[in-house]
Design a protein around this motif. Structure first.
Motif, PDB file in Angstrom:
ATOM      1  N   ALA B 331      10.210  16.204 -51.006  1.00 17.25           N
ATOM      2  CA  ALA B 331       9.636  17.556 -51.004  1.00 17.25           C
ATOM      3  C   ALA B 331      10.598  18.539 -50.342  1.00 17.25           C
ATOM      4  O   ALA B 331      10.729  19.691 -50.774  1.00 17.25           O
ATOM      5  CB  ALA B 331       8.287  17.553 -50.305  1.00 17.25           C
ATOM      6  N   ILE B 332      11.276  18.083 -49.296  1.00 16.38           N
ATOM      7  CA  ILE B 332      12.253  18.938 -48.612  1.00 16.38           C
ATOM      8  C   ILE B 332      13.441  19.210 -49.539  1.00 16.38           C
ATOM      9  O   ILE B 332      13.928  20.347 -49.637  1.00 16.38           O
ATOM     10  CB  ILE B 332      12.720  18.277 -47.302  1.00 16.38           C
ATOM     11  N   VAL B 333      13.888  18.170 -50.226  1.00 15.87           N
ATOM     12  CA  VAL B 333      15.014  18.328 -51.154  1.00 15.87           C
ATOM     13  C   VAL B 333      14.669  19.351 -52.235  1.00 15.87           C
ATOM     14  O   VAL B 333      15.470  20.243 -52.549  1.00 15.87           O
ATOM     15  CB  VAL B 333      15.386  16.966 -51.789  1.00 15.87           C
ATOM     16  N   HIS B 334      13.473  19.246 -52.777  1.00 13.38           N
ATOM     17  CA  HIS B 334      13.063  20.204 -53.815  1.00 13.38           C
ATOM     18  C   HIS B 334      13.048  21.622 -53.269  1.00 13.38           C
ATOM     19  O   HIS B 334      13.469  22.564 -53.936  1.00 13.38           O
ATOM     20  CB  HIS B 334      11.684  19.822 -54.363  1.00 13.38           C
ATOM     21  N   ALA B 335      12.570  21.775 -52.029  1.00 14.49           N
ATOM     22  CA  ALA B 335      12.527  23.115 -51.423  1.00 14.49           C
ATOM     23  C   ALA B 335      13.934  23.641 -51.200  1.00 14.49           C
ATOM     24  O   ALA B 335      14.202  24.836 -51.412  1.00 14.49           O
ATOM     25  CB  ALA B 335      11.755  23.067 -50.112  1.00 14.49           C
ATOM     26  N   LEU B 336      14.849  22.767 -50.775  1.00 13.08           N
ATOM     27  CA  LEU B 336      16.233  23.194 -50.557  1.00 13.08           C
ATOM     28  C   LEU B 336      16.882  23.562 -51.883  1.00 13.08           C
ATOM     29  O   LEU B 336      17.638  24.554 -51.974  1.00 13.08           O
ATOM     30  CB  LEU B 336      17.023  22.090 -49.841  1.00 13.08           C
ATOM     31  N   ASN B 337      16.579  22.785 -52.930  1.00  9.72           N
ATOM     32  CA  ASN B 337      17.076  23.141 -54.265  1.00  9.72           C
ATOM     33  C   ASN B 337      16.581  24.520 -54.659  1.00  9.72           C
ATOM     34  O   ASN B 337      17.351  25.364 -55.139  1.00  9.72           O
ATOM     35  CB  ASN B 337      16.583  22.116 -55.299  1.00  9.72           C
ATOM     36  N   ALA B 338      15.296  24.752 -54.435  1.00 10.79           N
ATOM     37  CA  ALA B 338      14.714  26.047 -54.814  1.00 10.79           C
ATOM     38  C   ALA B 338      15.333  27.181 -54.011  1.00 10.79           C
ATOM     39  O   ALA B 338      15.462  28.310 -54.503  1.00 10.79           O
ATOM     40  CB  ALA B 338      13.197  26.007 -54.612  1.00 10.79           C
ATOM     41  N   ALA B 339      15.704  26.868 -52.765  1.00 15.09           N
ATOM     42  CA  ALA B 339      16.300  27.906 -51.915  1.00 15.09           C
ATOM     43  C   ALA B 339      17.793  28.070 -52.185  1.00 15.09           C
ATOM     44  O   ALA B 339      18.427  28.976 -51.629  1.00 15.09           O
ATOM     45  CB  ALA B 339      16.067  27.564 -50.439  1.00 15.09           C
TER      46      ALA B 339
END
Lengths: 378, 378
Positions: B331-339
């Motif tokens: 979930a953190i990786v996805h958020a970092l990708n989105a950011a």
């Protein structure tokens, strides 16, 4: 074994005092043996419709009747009752408080006739097999030779499997739900935390708290809270509570219950101590930890079921149960296959973890209903 | 912030008292702010080689030096030291005892200058961000502007992520291992059991046990036992202990520790109380439960990382970690990708559950080493 007393005149809720002695796995002999139980329905003329319900760690004989302390409905009214898979119109239903418990059967809170005081920690340590032995002498007393079925979830399932190992000739069908054939290291660890919480409470007083009337409520509540987490799935907790705060809208920056999960757990702990005895919690968790059906068979579980080739088995697990995960049920199925016993097995899907066996899971009812009816076409 | 005292003359193990006040998320202002820390290596002329190590719930600043109470080696000597991924020959390594803890930084056991007595439960409730703010003023004091990296596992990983959210311009690389961006309901539940165990111990006395010198050891031991189970995997427990009995060969039919897992857990509980303060356990678990990086961004985690596009991230999870499972890292990786932040992520295989980040996992060292070296090629 002749009954010393039997207050069955009081209706469904019954208790009997059997003279004993009951020989226990630990070597002690228990006498007398008090068994509190309930029955629903009546025994057929051929005695072929008896169904034994086996309850879980903190369950009791009030399977489908109002609990005398909490005033709540029986713990398995979803499974037992008119029009349910286990139906008084069709079955003679028996549910007995397990040995070691605190709802009327012999346990640490019972008066030791040798001293006139409660046994407390002088009560002998018992096993799941000892619980089953006590159920067997109750059936003798009730005139029930063979069970149409024994049915139980969690520790109830352990008793069902133990019935198949110890009295296979008295058991036509066995239904074990969300259960295991042995307690794992993690299972033992969680129980040990609970026991240590109880014994760390100064009010436990080595178990001799009955006279003072001031039980180790704080310790027992912590034990219950820890155990309760294991009954629920992570996903179920997230769905039910997530990180939602209590009524007030912001974090308190204090140690009150800010999150709903905190107040829910505290409530679980506090309400439990009103209906359960701390010493019984110690004894029953110990019995569960000792449970390992394969132990006497060189670690080969199939050995435990060698006598049960003519018993029909139904195993049910839940996909989110991490206390007794599906792999445990599957190991039992493999052992039954190896022993040549007929078995049907299904893993059901539920978000509610181990607790699912107590909740509204229509598929569970269909599975149990179908399995029992198929066994009655004889 | 000018230091009031700094006993760095004592070598690696240092402490500094900063005047403060430090503004906390709960609204309080803490003054002075004591920070106990260790450093290894020296700061480059360009100040570009500083690595902050963030410790976990019961960790401390003794990352690679002997613990003053237990006499055991530092808790992360596998990761920090000569020839290790974080190496004093290459890095200026800083590890500070977190705010709220008990190894020298300001916490409930610290003397409140207003009263001359320990704060106890009058210490303000703190957050992970407050811990990070304290680290930032320590870095100011040490003359460290930008970190080459912040590295941590478990609660240490939460601090690393909080660094990226709060001070992204001071952070070139972030390594968060076996961690999460928010505490789940189940995480909170386990912590609440621990807090209730401590507060149920009469010796807790509302937190004011310091003067009597008789802390709530029994309650703290139970809290530690419950938490410890969550640090290990079911499979790891089975591999390490299974149902093996203690030295004597048979079950005791009593309540002594029959199983090896029982005596192991009891040892974990008892040995913990010698090195940790019960009130600190309350405060730090509370800070972890409050942790939810997405909360201030409408539940969208990517919002927390909007300023961190130029920070490199490395996320590591372990396949048997059920405390902060791989899904949390993903979930953190996805958020970092989105950011739009650069991130590398790997799930490592280990039988040891959450604890794996502290154990001998060569792949972990290779991942951290490779990631840090790639960031140093600038």
């Amino acid at each position: 074994m002749a009954p010393m007393t039997d207050d069955s005149r009081f209706g469904l809720a019954r208790s009997v005092t059997l003279a004993g002695p009951l020989r226990l796995d630990g070597g002690a002999r228990l006498a007398p043996v008090e068994i509190a139980y309930e029955t629903y329905g009546s025994l057929d003329a051929d005695g072929g419709n008896a169904v034994l319900i086996c309850h879980a760690l903190t369950g009791d004989q009030h399977v489908a009747s109002t609990h005398p302390i909490t005033g709540k409905p029986g713990w398995w009214t979803r499974m037992v009752g008119a029009g349910k898979p286990i139906d008084p119109a069709r079955h003679f239903i028996i549910c007995a408080n397990v040995l070691g418990s605190c709802l009327g059967s012999s346990g640490p809170g019972t008066i030791d006739p040798a001293t006139g005081a409660p046994y407390a920690m002088r009560f002998p340590v018992i096993t799941i097999r000892d619980m089953v032995r006590a159920q067997a002498i109750l059936l003798d007393h009730l005139g029930v030779g063979t069970l149409a079925a024994a049915v139980g979830g969690s520790m109830g399932g352990m008793q069902v499997l133990q019935w198949a190992a110890t009295y296979p000739d008295r058991l036509r069908s066995a239904v074990a739900i969300a259960s295991t054939a042995r307690h794992s290291a993690q299972n033992i660890a969680f129980h040990e935390v609970g026991r240590q919480a109880i014994m760390a409470d100064p009010k436990w007083a080595g178990g001799d708290y009955y006279a003072a009337g001031d039980p180790p409520a704080a310790g027992l509540a912590v034990a219950r809270m820890a155990a309760h987490i294991t009954y629920l799935s992570e996903a179920g907790l997230t769905e039910k509570f997530g990180r939602r705060l209590q009524a007030r809208d912001a974090k308190s920056f204090g140690f009150d219950a800010d999150f709903q999960i905190e107040s829910y757990l505290r409530h679980q702990g506090i309400s439990f101590v009103d209906r359960f005895d701390a010493n019984s919690y110690l004894y029953i968790t110990r019995a569960m930890d000792y449970f390992d059906l394969a132990e006497e068979h060189g670690g080969l579980l199939a050995g435990a079921f060698q006598g049960a080739k003519r018993t029909r088995f139904c195993l049910v697990s839940f996909d989110t149960d991490w206390l007794y995960p599906t792999a445990e049920s599957r190991a039992i199925v493999h052992a039954l296959n190896a022993a040549g016993a007929p078995v049907s097995f299904v893993e059901l899907s539920s978000p509610f973890g181990h607790d699912a066996f107590l909740l509204d899971v229509p598929e569970l009812n269909r599975v149990v209903d179908g399995f029992l009816r198929a066994g009655e076409d004889r």
